[in-house]
Design a protein around this motif. Structure first.
Motif, PDB file in Angstrom:
ATOM      1  N   GLU A   4     -32.484  91.201  65.242  1.00  0.00           N
ATOM      2  CA  GLU A   4     -33.199  90.721  64.070  1.00  0.00           C
ATOM      3  C   GLU A   4     -32.317  90.825  62.819  1.00  0.00           C
ATOM      4  N   LEU A   5     -32.418  89.822  61.954  1.00  0.00           N
ATOM      5  CA  LEU A   5     -31.691  89.859  60.698  1.00  0.00           C
ATOM      6  C   LEU A   5     -32.381  90.803  59.715  1.00  0.00           C
ATOM      7  N   THR A   6     -31.578  91.557  58.988  1.00  0.00           N
ATOM      8  CA  THR A   6     -32.119  92.444  57.966  1.00  0.00           C
ATOM      9  C   THR A   6     -32.532  91.621  56.738  1.00  0.00           C
ATOM     10  N   PRO A   7     -33.301  92.206  55.835  1.00  0.00           N
ATOM     11  CA  PRO A   7     -33.634  91.470  54.597  1.00  0.00           C
ATOM     12  C   PRO A   7     -32.396  91.001  53.843  1.00  0.00           C
ATOM     13  N   ASP A   8     -31.344  91.820  53.803  1.00  0.00           N
ATOM     14  CA  ASP A   8     -30.103  91.398  53.142  1.00  0.00           C
ATOM     15  C   ASP A   8     -29.473  90.217  53.870  1.00  0.00           C
ATOM     16  N   PHE A  12     -28.782  86.443  52.433  1.00  0.00           N
ATOM     17  CA  PHE A  12     -27.466  85.798  52.529  1.00  0.00           C
ATOM     18  C   PHE A  12     -27.582  84.459  53.243  1.00  0.00           C
ATOM     19  N   GLN A  13     -28.349  84.405  54.325  1.00  0.00           N
ATOM     20  CA  GLN A  13     -28.552  83.158  55.052  1.00  0.00           C
ATOM     21  C   GLN A  13     -29.127  82.080  54.137  1.00  0.00           C
ATOM     22  N   ALA A  14     -30.098  82.455  53.316  1.00  0.00           N
ATOM     23  CA  ALA A  14     -30.695  81.498  52.380  1.00  0.00           C
ATOM     24  C   ALA A  14     -29.673  81.018  51.362  1.00  0.00           C
ATOM     25  N   GLU A  15     -28.805  81.920  50.909  1.00  0.00           N
ATOM     26  CA  GLU A  15     -27.756  81.541  49.959  1.00  0.00           C
ATOM     27  C   GLU A  15     -26.793  80.534  50.583  1.00  0.00           C
ATOM     28  N   GLY A  70     -14.718  89.240  51.582  1.00  0.00           N
ATOM     29  CA  GLY A  70     -15.011  90.616  51.946  1.00  0.00           C
ATOM     30  C   GLY A  70     -16.313  90.774  52.700  1.00  0.00           C
ATOM     31  N   TRP A  71     -16.709  89.743  53.468  1.00  0.00           N
ATOM     32  CA  TRP A  71     -17.968  89.792  54.209  1.00  0.00           C
ATOM     33  C   TRP A  71     -17.891  90.761  55.380  1.00  0.00           C
ATOM     34  N   ASN A  72     -19.046  91.265  55.783  1.00  0.00           N
ATOM     35  CA  ASN A  72     -19.094  92.056  57.007  1.00  0.00           C
ATOM     36  C   ASN A  72     -19.249  91.125  58.213  1.00  0.00           C
TER      37      ASN A  72
END
Length: 393
Positions: A4-8, A12-15, A70-72
């Motif tokens: 599951e994707l976290t809220p963060d 980011f996905q929406a951005e 610098g993304w994870n």
């Protein structure tokens, strides 16, 4: 491993989705959707790279100190998935994913300062000088000779299957600087300017009728020793480091898009015919397995681990799944797959396709992707790696 994707992550996905909606022009989307190879023509890919560069997103895996975002690991995976879904044209991996990380790892401060910004901006467009006639998967047998002469190396020989050498202004190249002893011990890694006198590029037209690869000839080509990456005769170590980036995972987003495409083509042709539905479902199982494996690797990388032999497993399964999807589309299109329509499949063309639109790219994609189980280390070589490192054979 959390699926599951976290809220963060969701934010980011929406951005990313908002950025793609705003910046991907119809022509760029069409160019991405009609790709028949992992390599997009620079007239499209460099336009998209400049847009991404202005946003700071051209090199998702680069650290901030070298101009990356610098993304994870999770952010990189989300970005790749969203680009695949939006049909964004792929950027050439030669600079951003291959020689760029090598320069970060082995280059001098001067080399980093000169080349890395030019790779990010697209000012330098790279090709890879590895394979030679008679030295395909046996890379250690390469014979392109590089002899010292003052402050230069003088190169004589040739490279083959050099993708986009006709577009590139730079090449990273493996050369033979010592012919004695173990073959791997006499190889050096060089950076070349493709405008150097003595370099000749001759086209090789593929089965798909496309000019993507070339043979490159070197006749007394002078390369400054300052263009060497790492110590002389240590190029094999540098090359192995680079291959970790060439063989990495990350194929699942593209495979999912290819699965949806093959499913639509098969449904249009055969409806719910059981035999053809079975082929699609079997392909879906393979793609899902690859997706889960890549997520496991992603979880390990996020925890500071390394992919290890999993990169070889993913390379095998990813290329074979891609070829399976190509076969489904070609079989479903029947005679329409055999119609050669290069002008109609160009992005922005107003020439109508003969038959279904999927027929524009199905056969060229099928033919081009046959090479996927050879380049980057053949699947047979990958199985040898797994046999040694996993099974202990």
């Amino acid at each position: 491993m959390d699926l599951e994707l976290t809220p963060d992550d969701l934010a980011f996905q929406a951005e990313v989705r908002a950025f793609l909606d705003e910046n991907l022009t119809p022509e760029l989307r069409e160019a991405g959707a009609r790709l028949t190879s992992v390599f997009c023509e620079p007239r499209h890919s460099l336009v998209w790279q400049r847009i991404l560069h202005a946003q700071g997103w051209a090199a998702p895996a680069w650290p901030k100190e070298y101009g990356g975002p610098g993304w994870n690991e999770a952010q990189r995976a989300i970005f790749a998935a969203e680009c695949a879904r939006a049909s964004a044209p792929g950027l050439s991996p030669m600079g951003l994913k291959m020689v760029g990380p090598v320069i970060m790892g082995y280059g001098t401060p001067e080399q980093k300062a000169h080349y890395l910004p030019r790779i990010l901006s697209g000012e330098d467009y790279w090709c890879q000088g590895y394979s030679e006639p008679g030295s395909g998967s046996d890379l250690a047998s390469l014979q392109l000779k590089a002899e010292r002469d003052g402050d230069d190396y003088v190169l004589t020989g040739s490279k083959i299957w050099t993708t986009h050498a006709h577009h590139a202004n730079r090449m990273f190249c493996l050369v033979r600087t010592d012919a004695g002893g173990k073959p791997q011990a006499g190889i050096t890694f060089l950076l070349l300017d493709m405008a150097t006198p003595g370099i000749e590029v001759k086209p090789i037209i593929t089965l798909a009728g496309e000019h993507e690869v070339n043979q490159v000839f070197f006749d007394g080509v002078r390369v400054p020793q300052t263009n060497r990456i790492g110590p002389e005769n240590q190029g094999w170590t540098v090359a192995k480091y680079l291959l970790e980036f060439e063989r990495g995972g990350g194929s699942a987003p593209g495979l999912k898009v290819g699965l949806d495409r093959a499913d639509r083509v098969a449904r249009d042709a055969f409806g719910e015919d059981a035999a053809h539905r079975r082929r699609v479902v079997e392909a879906e199982i393979a793609v899902t397995a690859i997706d889960m494996s890549e997520r496991r690797v992603l979880a390990a990388l996020s925890a500071g681990g390394a992919p290890g032999p999993a990169s070889s497993m993913l390379k095998i399964n990813g290329t074979e799944a891609m070829q399976r999807l190509d076969e489904i589309s070609v079989a479903a299109l029947g005679a329409y797959a055999a119609v050669d329509q290069p002008e109609a499949r160009a992005a922005g063309s107003n020439i109508p396709p003969v038959g279904p639109e999927a027929g524009l790219v199905a056969m060229p994609r099928y033919l081009n992707n046959r090479a996927a189980s050879i380049y980057g280390g053949s699947n047979e070589i990958q199985r040898d790696i797994i046999a040694r490192l996993v099974l202990g054979l």
